[in-house]
Design a protein around this motif. Structure first.
Motif, mmCIF file in Angstrom:
data_model
loop_
_atom_site.group_PDB
_atom_site.id
_atom_site.type_symbol
_atom_site.label_atom_id
_atom_site.label_comp_id
_atom_site.label_asym_id
_atom_site.label_seq_id
_atom_site.Cartn_x
_atom_site.Cartn_y
_atom_site.Cartn_z
ATOM 1 N N GLY A 1 31.911 -34.379 6.515
ATOM 2 C CA GLY A 1 30.519 -34.492 5.626
ATOM 3 C C GLY A 1 29.410 -35.006 6.572
ATOM 4 O O GLY A 1 29.255 -35.063 7.541
ATOM 5 N N GLU A 2 28.350 -34.840 5.791
ATOM 6 C CA GLU A 2 26.614 -34.529 6.995
ATOM 7 C C GLU A 2 26.128 -36.191 7.291
ATOM 8 O O GLU A 2 26.300 -36.095 8.190
ATOM 9 C CB GLU A 2 25.461 -33.793 6.059
ATOM 10 C CG GLU A 2 25.196 -34.703 4.786
ATOM 11 C CD GLU A 2 24.393 -33.976 4.201
ATOM 12 O OE1 GLU A 2 23.932 -34.573 3.327
ATOM 13 O OE2 GLU A 2 24.467 -33.319 3.976
ATOM 14 N N GLU A 3 27.290 -37.084 6.272
ATOM 15 C CA GLU A 3 26.577 -38.517 6.802
ATOM 16 C C GLU A 3 27.814 -39.510 7.715
ATOM 17 O O GLU A 3 28.269 -40.298 7.583
ATOM 18 C CB GLU A 3 26.282 -39.309 5.422
ATOM 19 C CG GLU A 3 24.783 -38.461 4.888
ATOM 20 C CD GLU A 3 23.953 -39.332 5.581
ATOM 21 O OE1 GLU A 3 23.772 -39.980 6.911
ATOM 22 O OE2 GLU A 3 23.274 -38.213 5.825
ATOM 23 N N SER B 1 35.779 -32.848 11.732
ATOM 24 C CA SER B 1 34.644 -32.250 11.714
ATOM 25 C C SER B 1 34.729 -31.156 10.992
ATOM 26 O O SER B 1 33.467 -30.372 10.626
ATOM 27 C CB SER B 1 34.044 -31.538 13.247
ATOM 28 O OG SER B 1 35.154 -30.665 14.196
ATOM 29 N N ASP B 2 35.559 -30.501 10.378
ATOM 30 C CA ASP B 2 36.025 -29.162 10.246
ATOM 31 C C ASP B 2 37.475 -29.624 9.012
ATOM 32 O O ASP B 2 38.427 -29.573 9.429
ATOM 33 C CB ASP B 2 36.073 -28.054 10.936
ATOM 34 C CG ASP B 2 36.510 -26.248 9.964
ATOM 35 O OD1 ASP B 2 36.878 -26.496 8.993
ATOM 36 O OD2 ASP B 2 35.467 -25.781 10.569
ATOM 37 N N SER C 1 28.314 -35.957 -3.406
ATOM 38 C CA SER C 1 26.613 -35.077 -3.174
ATOM 39 C C SER C 1 25.248 -36.240 -2.672
ATOM 40 O O SER C 1 26.159 -37.529 -3.454
ATOM 41 C CB SER C 1 26.142 -34.310 -4.296
ATOM 42 O OG SER C 1 26.137 -35.294 -5.623
ATOM 43 N N ASP C 2 25.261 -35.983 -2.146
ATOM 44 C CA ASP C 2 24.387 -36.689 -2.318
ATOM 45 C C ASP C 2 24.866 -38.213 -1.333
ATOM 46 O O ASP C 2 24.697 -38.984 -1.854
ATOM 47 C CB ASP C 2 23.081 -37.227 -3.226
ATOM 48 C CG ASP C 2 21.701 -37.866 -2.742
ATOM 49 O OD1 ASP C 2 21.712 -37.375 -1.577
ATOM 50 O OD2 ASP C 2 21.482 -38.630 -3.174
ATOM 51 N N PRO C 3 25.155 -38.057 0.006
ATOM 52 C CA PRO C 3 25.075 -37.030 1.187
ATOM 53 C C PRO C 3 26.028 -36.473 0.801
ATOM 54 O O PRO C 3 27.527 -36.667 -0.024
ATOM 55 C CB PRO C 3 25.169 -37.799 1.652
ATOM 56 C CG PRO C 3 25.995 -39.125 1.925
ATOM 57 C CD PRO C 3 25.154 -39.379 0.299
ATOM 58 N N ASP C 4 26.369 -34.948 0.969
ATOM 59 C CA ASP C 4 26.795 -33.977 0.557
ATOM 60 C C ASP C 4 28.697 -34.304 1.529
ATOM 61 O O ASP C 4 29.173 -34.284 2.660
ATOM 62 C CB ASP C 4 27.513 -33.057 1.608
ATOM 63 C CG ASP C 4 27.782 -31.572 0.922
ATOM 64 O OD1 ASP C 4 28.862 -31.718 0.388
ATOM 65 O OD2 ASP C 4 28.329 -31.083 1.488
ATOM 66 N N ILE C 5 29.956 -35.408 0.828
ATOM 67 C CA ILE C 5 31.019 -35.461 1.647
ATOM 68 C C ILE C 5 32.137 -35.031 1.090
ATOM 69 O O ILE C 5 31.898 -35.011 0.260
ATOM 70 C CB ILE C 5 31.042 -36.621 1.196
ATOM 71 C CG1 ILE C 5 29.973 -37.277 2.732
ATOM 72 C CG2 ILE C 5 32.938 -37.194 1.825
ATOM 73 C CD1 ILE C 5 30.338 -38.577 2.382
#
Length: 169
Positions: free
Chosen positions: A69-71, A22-23, A46-50
């Motif tokens: 990352g967000e995904e 998560s972090d 990027s796209d998604p941000d990982i």
């Protein structure tokens, strides 16, 4: 070592365990700051941000990949995974260091298993991390060798049941 796999002959070797976290900074504080692993490769997508970070063990071999990352869904709190096992020089001392750094121990105190000592901790996202050390002069590989056919076989209970009870409490 070659393994027959679906008709193809291939060389199989361990690369690394990947943990979705998560972090990334909090996880690096645990794996680098407490366990002493070294980050060697950072990948930012990027796209998604990982973000993905490869960490090496004391011999410089990749052993853990952290991915955030967000995904990327985190499997936090799932007690069905792992544990992932790392050899350390002194599991008792490593367990004390982990507790002193404010991380949770899954088994406290560590368990003595014949010539080995096993400590169990949880990383910041709840992944089970087992730290295993051996008495001086004990080669872990020798414990995996098949005993001679005429060797007496002792029947002793494996501590897995007790360990799982401790983890599920």
């Amino acid at each position: 070592m070659f393994t027959q796999c679906k008709g193809a002959l291939m060389r199989v070797s361990f690369s690394a365990a990947r943990f979705v976290v998560s972090d990334i900074d909090r996880s690096l504080a645990f794996y680098e700051g407490v366990l002493g692993m070294k980050p060697t490769h950072w990948f930012r997508y990027s796209d998604p941000d990982i973000v993905e970070v490869t960490l090496t063990d004391g011999d410089g071999r990749p052993c853990v990949v952290l991915l955030a990352g967000e995904e990327a869904p985190v499997h936090s709190g799932m007690k069905t995974y792992g544990p992932v096992v790392f050899f350390v020089e002194d599991a008792m001392a490593a367990s004390a260091d982990i507790a002193a750094a404010g991380y949770d121990l899954a088994i406290d105190p560590p368990v003595s298993l014949g010539p080995a000592v096993a400590a169990m901790a949880l990383d910041p996202d709840g992944y089970q991390i087992e730290l295993l050390s051996f008495a001086p002069g004990v080669d872990p590989a020798s414990l995996l060798a098949a005993p001679p056919e005429d060797a007496p076989q002792a029947v002793v209970p494996h501590p897995a049941g007790w360990i799982h009870q401790q983890l599920l409490r």
